[in-house]
Design a protein around this motif. Structure first.
Motif, short mmCIF file in Angstrom:
data_model
loop_
_atom_site.label_atom_id
_atom_site.label_comp_id
_atom_site.label_asym_id
_atom_site.label_seq_id
_atom_site.Cartn_x
_atom_site.Cartn_y
_atom_site.Cartn_z
N LYS A 1 36.79 30.99 52.53
CA LYS A 1 36.56 32.31 51.97
C LYS A 1 38.01 32.05 51.22
CE LYS A 1 32.69 34.61 54.20
NZ LYS A 1 32.30 35.76 54.57
N LEU A 2 39.46 32.52 51.38
CA LEU A 2 40.31 32.95 50.66
C LEU A 2 40.38 31.62 50.08
CD1 LEU A 2 42.81 35.19 50.29
CD2 LEU A 2 43.98 33.51 51.64
N GLN A 3 40.83 30.72 50.42
CA GLN A 3 40.95 29.36 49.89
C GLN A 3 39.96 29.43 48.24
OE1 GLN A 3 40.51 25.87 51.80
NE2 GLN A 3 42.14 24.52 50.14
N GLN A 4 38.70 28.93 49.03
CA GLN A 4 37.24 29.10 47.23
C GLN A 4 37.71 30.12 46.66
OE1 GLN A 4 33.67 29.56 49.80
NE2 GLN A 4 33.72 27.70 50.75
N GLN A 5 37.84 31.64 46.40
CA GLN A 5 38.57 32.50 46.10
C GLN A 5 39.90 31.83 44.96
OE1 GLN A 5 39.12 36.31 48.29
NE2 GLN A 5 37.21 36.08 47.92
N ALA A 6 40.70 31.10 45.97
CA ALA A 6 41.67 31.08 44.48
C ALA A 6 41.42 29.27 44.55
CB ALA A 6 42.33 29.88 46.46
N THR A 7 40.71 28.66 44.62
CA THR A 7 40.55 28.01 43.91
C THR A 7 39.34 28.33 42.46
OG1 THR A 7 40.10 26.16 46.07
CG2 THR A 7 38.55 25.23 43.94
N PHE A 8 38.57 29.20 42.83
CA PHE A 8 37.59 29.69 41.62
C PHE A 8 39.14 30.15 40.52
CE2 PHE A 8 35.34 33.24 39.08
CZ PHE A 8 34.79 32.37 38.96
N LEU A 9 40.09 30.97 41.26
CA LEU A 9 40.43 31.29 40.40
C LEU A 9 41.76 31.00 39.59
CD1 LEU A 9 42.29 34.36 39.56
CD2 LEU A 9 44.12 34.21 41.26
N GLN A 10 42.35 29.81 39.98
CA GLN A 10 42.70 28.29 39.27
C GLN A 10 42.34 27.93 38.70
OE1 GLN A 10 46.18 28.04 40.04
NE2 GLN A 10 46.17 26.31 38.13
N TYR A 11 40.70 27.30 38.85
CA TYR A 11 39.24 26.78 37.68
C TYR A 11 40.24 27.49 36.60
CZ TYR A 11 35.77 25.48 35.67
OH TYR A 11 34.11 24.98 34.80
N THR A 12 39.59 29.20 36.78
CA THR A 12 39.42 30.45 35.46
C THR A 12 40.73 29.72 34.97
OG1 THR A 12 38.22 31.22 37.09
CG2 THR A 12 39.05 32.63 35.32
N TRP A 13 41.37 30.16 35.20
CA TRP A 13 42.84 30.10 34.87
C TRP A 13 43.26 29.37 33.91
CZ3 TRP A 13 46.48 33.25 33.16
CH2 TRP A 13 47.74 32.69 32.29
N ASP A 14 42.84 27.54 34.06
CA ASP A 14 43.49 26.48 33.91
C ASP A 14 41.92 26.10 32.47
OD1 ASP A 14 44.62 26.09 35.12
OD2 ASP A 14 43.64 24.54 37.16
N ARG A 15 40.26 27.31 32.84
CA ARG A 15 40.19 27.08 31.18
C ARG A 15 40.32 28.16 30.59
NH1 ARG A 15 36.62 23.63 30.61
NH2 ARG A 15 35.27 24.12 29.36
N MET A 16 40.57 29.16 30.85
CA MET A 16 41.25 30.35 29.95
C MET A 16 42.54 28.88 28.94
SD MET A 16 41.64 33.78 32.56
CE MET A 16 42.75 34.45 30.87
N LYS A 17 43.36 28.69 29.86
CA LYS A 17 44.86 27.99 29.00
C LYS A 17 44.28 26.96 28.02
CE LYS A 17 47.03 27.39 32.55
NZ LYS A 17 47.93 26.18 33.22
N LEU A 18 42.93 26.28 28.69
CA LEU A 18 42.42 25.24 27.85
C LEU A 18 41.85 26.18 26.16
CD1 LEU A 18 40.23 22.87 30.28
CD2 LEU A 18 42.64 22.02 28.45
N SER A 19 41.11 26.97 26.08
CA SER A 19 40.42 27.81 25.78
C SER A 19 41.59 27.86 24.33
CB SER A 19 39.67 28.69 26.18
OG SER A 19 40.24 30.30 26.82
N GLU A 20 42.60 28.45 24.91
CA GLU A 20 43.53 29.18 24.27
C GLU A 20 44.21 28.12 23.43
OE1 GLU A 20 46.98 30.65 26.14
OE2 GLU A 20 45.83 32.82 27.23
N LEU A 21 43.98 26.46 23.80
CA LEU A 21 44.08 25.37 22.69
C LEU A 21 43.74 24.94 21.46
CD1 LEU A 21 45.84 23.14 25.75
CD2 LEU A 21 46.96 24.10 24.47
#
Length: 391
Positions: free
Chosen positions: A371-391
């Protein structure tokens, strides 16, 4: 207190004895006899189911000739059967105990009644004088042992703990403790001052009737046809405990020295032998912090004996219950399963219980980390999407 027991069953060599005298006068079964203690005036007292107390003067002269002993006096002592009689250490007093629930103190010279001890609720089976104090001890069918003061014949202590009739009681040689035995075969040693039971000796399976206290221990005899010899080994046990504590202290110091010198393999093996699971956990953690820690841990486990492997598995089951220690525990478990001992695990039934204890917590930790790994993966995915939206 600790006591050592030796049992004897059968018939011992009795030597050769000659009948020197007979005491004739009782009209019913003789239930107790006692000798005097001092050599100046030797006499014998006896009690019987005919309710009488008799004092006898033993014969003097040729022991090869059969004598008839003279009865000095006869007293009707009790209203019911008399069970016991004892002479005081100075030969001045006699005590008798009876089924009429009383014990009576008599003067030895003339047979005068000096006092009556009342307080037991059933018949008295045994009565003894203290070897050092002016007091007497009685035991009764009411499962109690009582200590009485001779100055006013009052009860000063009651010893409770037996579950059935107390058939015999004795003072120890110094009078600091007393011993009693009962109908269930148990023997109890008591502290005379605190009234506390020091220890219970379980060596008989039937009524324990006879007790004898010597300088070296206790002898008991029971209806199970056994004589048991008991020796107090408390001092020896204490010395052994001191030696073990000193040895353990030396080994613990050696363990600290090994850890300080970073000799982790030897320290790990020593902590296993000293039964120190959390010290062993700390050493395993230090090994895993090394650059080649996992390979060193595997080599270390390969060198362990099977009894050490069993102890290690027991430690692992304990470590694995705490999430803080699960990483170390799982690394040690992986090294254990990868070692050369894995082929013998299935053949050893003693290890089964430890394996079963490891499974549920291992599954729980696995689910938690997943579960911790899934949450970390989801957090990383959310962070990556936020950076793309800024571009």
């Amino acid at each position: 207190k600790q006591w050592y027991q030796r049992r004897v069953r059968g018939r011992a060599d009795a030597g050769s004895y000659t009948l020197a005298a007979t005491c004739t006068g009782h009209t019913s079964a003789v239930s107790g006899v006692a000798w005097s203690h001092l050599p100046e005036n030797i006499f014998v007292v006896s009690v019987s189911s005919d309710l009488t107390l008799k004092l006898w003067q033993p014969p003097k002269g040729n022991v090869n000739k059969l004598h008839k002993t003279k009865c000095v006096y006869t007293i009707k002592a009790h209203e019911k059967d008399i069970n016991c009689v004892t002479v005081s250490p100075n030969d001045k007093l006699i005590i008798t105990g009876s089924l009429d629930k009383t014990a009576k103190v008599w003067s030895a010279d003339k047979g005068n009644l000096l006092g009556v001890l009342r307080g037991h609720k059933r018949g008295i089976w045994s009565a003894r004088f203290s070897p050092v104090d002016q007091c007497v001890l009685t035991s009764s069918g009411d499962a109690l042992v009582k200590l009485w003061r001779l100055s006013d014949y009052s009860c000063i202590r009651t010893y409770e703990g037996h579950a059935s009739s107390v058939l015999n009681c004795q003072f120890t040689t110094l009078g600091r403790q007393l011993v009693s035995c009962c109908a269930d075969g148990l023997i109890k040693v008591w502290d005379t001052q605190t009234s506390e039971c020091v220890t219970t000796l379980d060596g008989h399976t039937d009524k324990c009737w006879a007790l004898m206290v010597t300088e070296v221990g206790i002898v008991s005899g029971a209806a199970d046809s056994l004589l048991c010899f008991w020796r107090d080994v408390t001092a020896e046990e204490e010395e052994e405990e001191i030696r073990e504590e000193e040895l353990q202290s030396e080994q613990q110091q050696e363990l600290r020295n090994l850890v300080f010198n970073e000799r982790y393999a030897a320290a790990f093996a020593l902590s296993l032998s000293l039964n120190m699971p959390y010290k062993c956990l700390g050493i395993a953690q230090k090994i895993l912090e090394l650059e080649d820690g996992k390979s060193q841990l595997r080599c270390l486990i390969d060198s362990l004996q099977m009894d050490q492997i069993e102890s290690l598995l027991e430690y692992l089951a304990t470590w694995n219950t705490n999430s803080k220690h699960t990483i170390v525990a799982q690394n040690v478990l992986f090294a254990l399963l990868s070692s050369g001992h894995n082929s013998s695990f299935a053949e050893n039934p003693k290890l089964r219980v430890h394996w079963e204890a490891l499974i549920p917590y291992t599954e729980r930790h696995f689910e938690r980390l997943s579960k911790l790994q899934q949450q970390a993966t989801f957090l990383q995915y959310t962070w990556d999407r936020m950076k793309l939206s800024e571009l």
